[in-house]
Design an enzyme around this catalytic site. Structure first.
Site, PDB file in Angstrom:
ATOM      1  N   GLN A  75      72.730  -9.190  -4.332  1.00 54.16           N
ATOM      2  CA  GLN A  75      73.771 -10.073  -3.809  1.00 54.16           C
ATOM      3  C   GLN A  75      74.899  -9.277  -3.148  1.00 54.16           C
ATOM      4  O   GLN A  75      76.081  -9.514  -3.363  1.00 54.16           O
ATOM      5  CB  GLN A  75      74.319 -10.952  -4.927  1.00 54.16           C
ATOM      6  CG  GLN A  75      73.427 -12.132  -5.280  1.00 54.16           C
ATOM      7  CD  GLN A  75      73.379 -13.178  -4.172  1.00 54.16           C
ATOM      8  OE1 GLN A  75      74.288 -13.301  -3.354  1.00 54.16           O
ATOM      9  NE2 GLN A  75      72.298 -13.955  -4.138  1.00 54.16           N
ATOM     10  N   SER A  76      74.537  -8.327  -2.315  1.00 57.00           N
ATOM     11  CA  SER A  76      75.506  -7.440  -1.673  1.00 57.00           C
ATOM     12  C   SER A  76      76.287  -8.156  -0.568  1.00 57.00           C
ATOM     13  O   SER A  76      75.702  -8.643   0.409  1.00 57.00           O
ATOM     14  CB  SER A  76      74.783  -6.237  -1.080  1.00 57.00           C
ATOM     15  OG  SER A  76      75.632  -5.509  -0.225  1.00 57.00           O
TER      16      SER A  76
END
Length: 334
Positions: A75-76
């Site tokens: 979930q960058s």
């Protein structure tokens, strides 16, 4: 500092707003809180990486790249903004994502930032946690080069001296806004992870002789490691700007008491901070960076770390898209 000497491709909506948080300040009963809205940088729903990408993407274009690659967690926020920046300038984007959190939650694995990565046209490959992601990125990039791609690699978080220039520029912008409205800033607080945001701010504030203490609330590494990483990058950034030795180790301060169980794992303090910002100020935080940074700020206020009447600026690093990967963390999500 004459940043026009460095290649830059405008991507962000700047300057971002500097706003008072009057309801939250009254609720906490401590200092006067302000927020620097780097969640409003525009690109891909905003976030701090856009400032870094203005210099990184410009460097990629100057080097004749046709592909950009970077790495980050699943979930960058950085990966999402890199994918959008690449789409905007017509470059291919390939992401190497690390599975830092063990979960089968379909929202975490396919929604939020991951969904947006794919929507912006990025290709993705994943790696198990615990590996050397810089080495993995280099290996993937070299494989693409053997097939004819002209690859420009961006480190995790966009955190190298080129990327940190974005937050040197932010320091200049913030001081200009404060000066224009007669705001005497006593402290700046923000979430710190890959080090680039804090390193750029430290360098900019030091070279501007601002004399404003900067506190990074750590989201992953232990205190000594985090401060060491930030100092190393700040020193390299100052050297890039032509001021070697300008930053001292004592200029870098991180508090890592709010990491909790680990990177990307929100705890009760994180959730409370997200809900308070939403319900008091209508502002969205994320569970990985800004939420933990705000949790640290709130707890420190309650402990008397900041005095009543002081002017505190919380720099919002963005990340609200990640909320949609963490719906299970909220009791009302069902």
């Amino acid at each position: 500092m004459h940043l026009a000497r460095f290649p830059r491709h405008r991507l962000a909506h700047l300057p971002t707003p500097l706003e008072p948080m009057t309801r939250l300040s009254a609720h906490l009963g401590g200092p006067d809180l302000w927020i620097k809205r780097d969640d409003c940088t525009g690109l891909a729903s905003g976030g701090n990486k856009t400032r870094k990408l203005e210099f990184l993407i410009a460097e990629a274009l100057a080097e004749g790249a046709d592909t950009v690659m970077t790495h980050g967690a699943v979930q960058s926020n950085h990966a999402r903004q890199t994918a959008a920046a690449a789409a905007l300038v017509g470059l291919k984007c390939h992401l190497v994502l690390e599975e830092r959190i063990a979960t089968n939650d379909p929202n975490y694995n396919a929604n939020g930032n991951v969904f947006l990565d794919r929507l912006y046209g990025a290709t993705i490959e994943r790696r198990p946690t615990g590996g050397d992601m810089n080495a993995a990125l280099d290996e993937v990039a070299e494989n693409h080069r053997t097939k004819g791609a002209r690859v420009y690699t961006i480190p995790g978080g966009g955190s190298n001296p080129t990327g940190a220039l974005g937050y040197v520029n932010c320091a200049m912008e913030l001081l200009g806004q404060a000066n224009d409205r007669g705001l005497v800033i006593d402290h700046i607080v923000h979430a710190t992870g890959s080090a680039g945001t804090q390193a750029g701010l430290v360098t900019g504030l030091k070279l501007l002789h601002a004399d404003i203490p900067l506190l990074g609330i750590g989201v992953r590494a232990p205190k000594a490691v985090q401060e060491g990483n930030v100092f190393k990058l700040a020193a390299a950034t100052a050297e890039k700007l032509g001021h070697p030795g300008a930053v001292a180790e004592s200029d870098v301060v991180a508090n890592t008491d709010y990491v909790g169980e680990g990177y990307g794992i929100p705890n009760a303090g994180t959730i409370e901070a997200i809900e308070l910002f939403a319900r008091m100020e209508g502002i969205l935080l994320d569970p990985v960076y800004s939420g933990k940074g705000a949790a640290g700020l709130i707890d420190l206020i309650r402990k008397g770390r900041f005095e009543k009447g002081e002017q505190i600026v919380f720099l919002h690093t963005g990340g609200s898209a990640g909320l949609f990967g963490y719906t299970e963390a909220f009791d009302f999500a069902a």
